[in-house]
Write an enzyme that holds these catalytic residues in place. Sequence first.
Site, PDB file in Angstrom:
ATOM      1  N   THR A 158       1.047 -12.922   1.258  1.00 53.81           N
ATOM      2  CA  THR A 158      -0.172 -12.410   1.848  1.00 53.81           C
ATOM      3  C   THR A 158      -1.290 -12.482   0.820  1.00 53.81           C
ATOM      4  O   THR A 158      -1.029 -12.351  -0.374  1.00 53.81           O
ATOM      5  CB  THR A 158       0.120 -10.949   2.239  1.00 53.81           C
ATOM      6  OG1 THR A 158       1.054 -10.969   3.301  1.00 53.81           O
ATOM      7  CG2 THR A 158      -1.114 -10.190   2.666  1.00 53.81           C
ATOM      8  N   ARG A 209       4.901  -8.725  16.530  1.00 54.48           N
ATOM      9  CA  ARG A 209       4.961  -7.758  15.412  1.00 54.48           C
ATOM     10  C   ARG A 209       3.600  -7.695  14.693  1.00 54.48           C
ATOM     11  O   ARG A 209       3.012  -8.695  14.355  1.00 54.48           O
ATOM     12  CB  ARG A 209       6.052  -8.175  14.428  1.00 54.48           C
ATOM     13  CG  ARG A 209       6.217  -7.235  13.230  1.00 54.48           C
ATOM     14  CD  ARG A 209       5.550  -7.767  11.977  1.00 54.48           C
ATOM     15  NE  ARG A 209       5.849  -6.948  10.797  1.00 54.48           N
ATOM     16  CZ  ARG A 209       5.294  -7.152   9.612  1.00 54.48           C
ATOM     17  NH1 ARG A 209       4.433  -8.118   9.430  1.00 54.48           N
ATOM     18  NH2 ARG A 209       5.595  -6.377   8.599  1.00 54.48           N
ATOM     19  N   ILE A 210       3.138  -6.496  14.460  1.00 56.77           N
ATOM     20  CA  ILE A 210       1.909  -6.290  13.694  1.00 56.77           C
ATOM     21  C   ILE A 210       2.289  -5.569  12.410  1.00 56.77           C
ATOM     22  O   ILE A 210       3.018  -4.572  12.445  1.00 56.77           O
ATOM     23  CB  ILE A 210       0.883  -5.482  14.532  1.00 56.77           C
ATOM     24  CG1 ILE A 210       0.398  -6.340  15.711  1.00 56.77           C
ATOM     25  CG2 ILE A 210      -0.280  -5.014  13.663  1.00 56.77           C
ATOM     26  CD1 ILE A 210      -0.437  -5.607  16.725  1.00 56.77           C
ATOM     27  N   GLY A 211       1.832  -6.072  11.288  1.00 59.22           N
ATOM     28  CA  GLY A 211       2.148  -5.454   9.998  1.00 59.22           C
ATOM     29  C   GLY A 211       1.035  -4.546   9.527  1.00 59.22           C
ATOM     30  O   GLY A 211       0.190  -4.088  10.303  1.00 59.22           O
ATOM     31  N   ASP A 212       1.035  -4.285   8.238  1.00 59.75           N
ATOM     32  CA  ASP A 212       0.067  -3.348   7.648  1.00 59.75           C
ATOM     33  C   ASP A 212      -1.312  -3.963   7.424  1.00 59.75           C
ATOM     34  O   ASP A 212      -2.321  -3.261   7.400  1.00 59.75           O
ATOM     35  CB  ASP A 212       0.586  -2.882   6.286  1.00 59.75           C
ATOM     36  CG  ASP A 212       0.798  -4.066   5.347  1.00 59.75           C
ATOM     37  OD1 ASP A 212       1.612  -4.949   5.691  1.00 59.75           O
ATOM     38  OD2 ASP A 212       0.131  -4.140   4.302  1.00 59.75           O
ATOM     39  N   THR A 233      -0.138  -5.229  -0.389  1.00 59.26           N
ATOM     40  CA  THR A 233       0.792  -6.284   0.003  1.00 59.26           C
ATOM     41  C   THR A 233       2.218  -5.790  -0.219  1.00 59.26           C
ATOM     42  O   THR A 233       2.448  -4.910  -1.044  1.00 59.26           O
ATOM     43  CB  THR A 233       0.531  -7.582  -0.790  1.00 59.26           C
ATOM     44  OG1 THR A 233       1.597  -8.515  -0.539  1.00 59.26           O
ATOM     45  CG2 THR A 233       0.458  -7.344  -2.293  1.00 59.26           C
ATOM     46  N   GLY A 234       3.155  -6.369   0.522  1.00 60.66           N
ATOM     47  CA  GLY A 234       4.550  -5.945   0.402  1.00 60.66           C
ATOM     48  C   GLY A 234       5.128  -5.736   1.782  1.00 60.66           C
ATOM     49  O   GLY A 234       4.723  -6.392   2.749  1.00 60.66           O
ATOM     50  N   LYS A 235       6.057  -4.838   1.875  1.00 64.85           N
ATOM     51  CA  LYS A 235       6.753  -4.610   3.141  1.00 64.85           C
ATOM     52  C   LYS A 235       5.854  -3.801   4.078  1.00 64.85           C
ATOM     53  O   LYS A 235       5.605  -2.604   3.849  1.00 64.85           O
ATOM     54  CB  LYS A 235       8.061  -3.877   2.862  1.00 64.85           C
ATOM     55  CG  LYS A 235       9.072  -4.063   3.961  1.00 64.85           C
ATOM     56  CD  LYS A 235      10.318  -3.258   3.716  1.00 64.85           C
ATOM     57  CE  LYS A 235      11.203  -3.874   2.652  1.00 64.85           C
ATOM     58  NZ  LYS A 235      12.453  -3.110   2.474  1.00 64.85           N
ATOM     59  N   GLY A 236       5.379  -4.475   5.116  1.00 62.37           N
ATOM     60  CA  GLY A 236       4.369  -3.875   5.983  1.00 62.37           C
ATOM     61  C   GLY A 236       4.770  -2.553   6.592  1.00 62.37           C
ATOM     62  O   GLY A 236       3.961  -1.620   6.676  1.00 62.37           O
TER      63      GLY A 236
HETATM   64  N1  ASP Z   1       2.418  -6.883   4.102  1.00 62.72           N
HETATM   65  C1  ASP Z   1       2.681  -8.107   4.821  1.00 62.72           C
HETATM   66  C2  ASP Z   1       3.316  -7.790   6.142  1.00 62.72           C
HETATM   67  O1  ASP Z   1       4.145  -6.918   6.211  1.00 62.72           O
HETATM   68  C3  ASP Z   1       3.566  -9.048   4.047  1.00 62.72           C
HETATM   69  C4  ASP Z   1       3.139  -9.334   2.626  1.00 62.72           C
HETATM   70  O2  ASP Z   1       2.366  -8.592   2.047  1.00 62.72           O
HETATM   71  O3  ASP Z   1       3.584 -10.355   2.078  1.00 62.72           O
HETATM   72  O4  ASP Z   1       2.991  -8.438   7.112  1.00 62.72           O
END
Ligand code: ASP
Length: 320
Positions: free
Chosen positions: A187, A215-218, A237-240
Site C-alpha cells: 500500500t 472487502r474494504i480495508g482501513d 499501512t499493515g493489516k487493515g
Molecule cells: N492496509 C491495507 C489493507 O488492509 C494493506 C497494506 O497496508 O498493505 O488493505
Amino acid sequence: MGWAIALHGGAGDISLSLPAERRLPREAALHHCLQLGVAALKAQKHPLDVVELVVRELENHPNFNAGKGSVLTSRGTVEMEACIMDGNSKKCGAVSGLTTVVNAISLARLVMDNTPHIYLGFDGAEAFAREQGVETVDSSHFITPENIERLKQAKEADRVQMDYTQPIQKDEKSESPTGNGDSQIGTVGCVAVDKNGNLATATSTGGFVNKMVGRIGDTPIIGAGTYANNLCAVSATGKGETIIRGTVARDVAALMEYKGLSLKEAAAYVVECNPRGDVGLVAVSAKGEVTMPFNTTGMFRACATEDGYSEVGIWPSVQD
Ligand code: ASP
C-alpha cells in the site's frame, strides 16, 4: 516550524534477504517520489496537492500495491481504494471498489472537492469517475502476471495475504488476513505539512491478495488508515482489519489532542499498543516534525524535513 514530508510503500514481513532486484526499484521509487514531494513543497504547493501528486506517482509504479500494481481479489479482479484528507478543514474524500480508474487518489480528491459526500464505492464511484472525466482503462490493465501468480499461490495455500509474494506451506492455513510471506510490495501513502502548518494525508491500495470481493480495508476509512487534523497528518499501512479495530490514525491525533503527547510519542505509543507484525505508519505534525514507526519486520518509507533531515529505509534503522 518548517515543511516536512513522509511517504510509505507498505509495511509487512519484509525479508532481510530481499533480493536486490526487488529492493532496488522500490528504493529508487521512494527516492524519486520523495524528491517530487520535496520539490512541490519548496515550490509552495499546498500539502493536499503534494500528497495527491506523490501518491499518484506511487500508484503508477507497478511494484507497489496500488494503482497499476494492485493485487487481485479471490475472483482475479482488482478493487482499488484510496482516501485523502485536509488537516485544517477536515475535508476528506474516499473511494472503494474501483476497477478501471488509473489514479484512485485523484478520484478520492474529486469526491472531496466536488460532492457533498465523503465516501463513494463500487458502481457509484465508477460512474462518478466517468462523470468527472478522470483517466480510466480496461480493468485488464491492472492484472499483471506477477499478481496472477501471487493470487495462484495464495489460493493454493488457501490464504488471504498481505502483499503475498512467496509460496507458503499449505498447513499454515489461516482464516484471517496475515502478514506471513515476503512482503515486497505494499500500500502507498504520503503525509505533508507546509511551513505554515497546513497538513494533508493520502493513502491508496489494492488491499490483500485473495481478498473477498467487496472487502474494504482501513485505507479509505477516515481515522483508521488515513487521518489529518490541525495537529498532524497520518497514513497507516499493515493489516487493515487490525488498523480499523484500533482506529490507528485517529488515535495518534487523539493522543496529541487530548493528552498533549508529541507526534513521536503518540505515534510510537499507538504502534506499540497494536498487535505486533500488523501496523506501520508515517506522520507529520503542524510543527514540521516527522515520524515513521512500525511493528512489522519492515516498512518501505522515506521522509525529509526543511531543516535538512532525510531518510529512505525498509528495515529498522539504528536510531529506532
Ligand atoms: N492496509 C491495507 C489493507 O488492509 C494493506 C497494506 O497496508 O498493505 O488493505
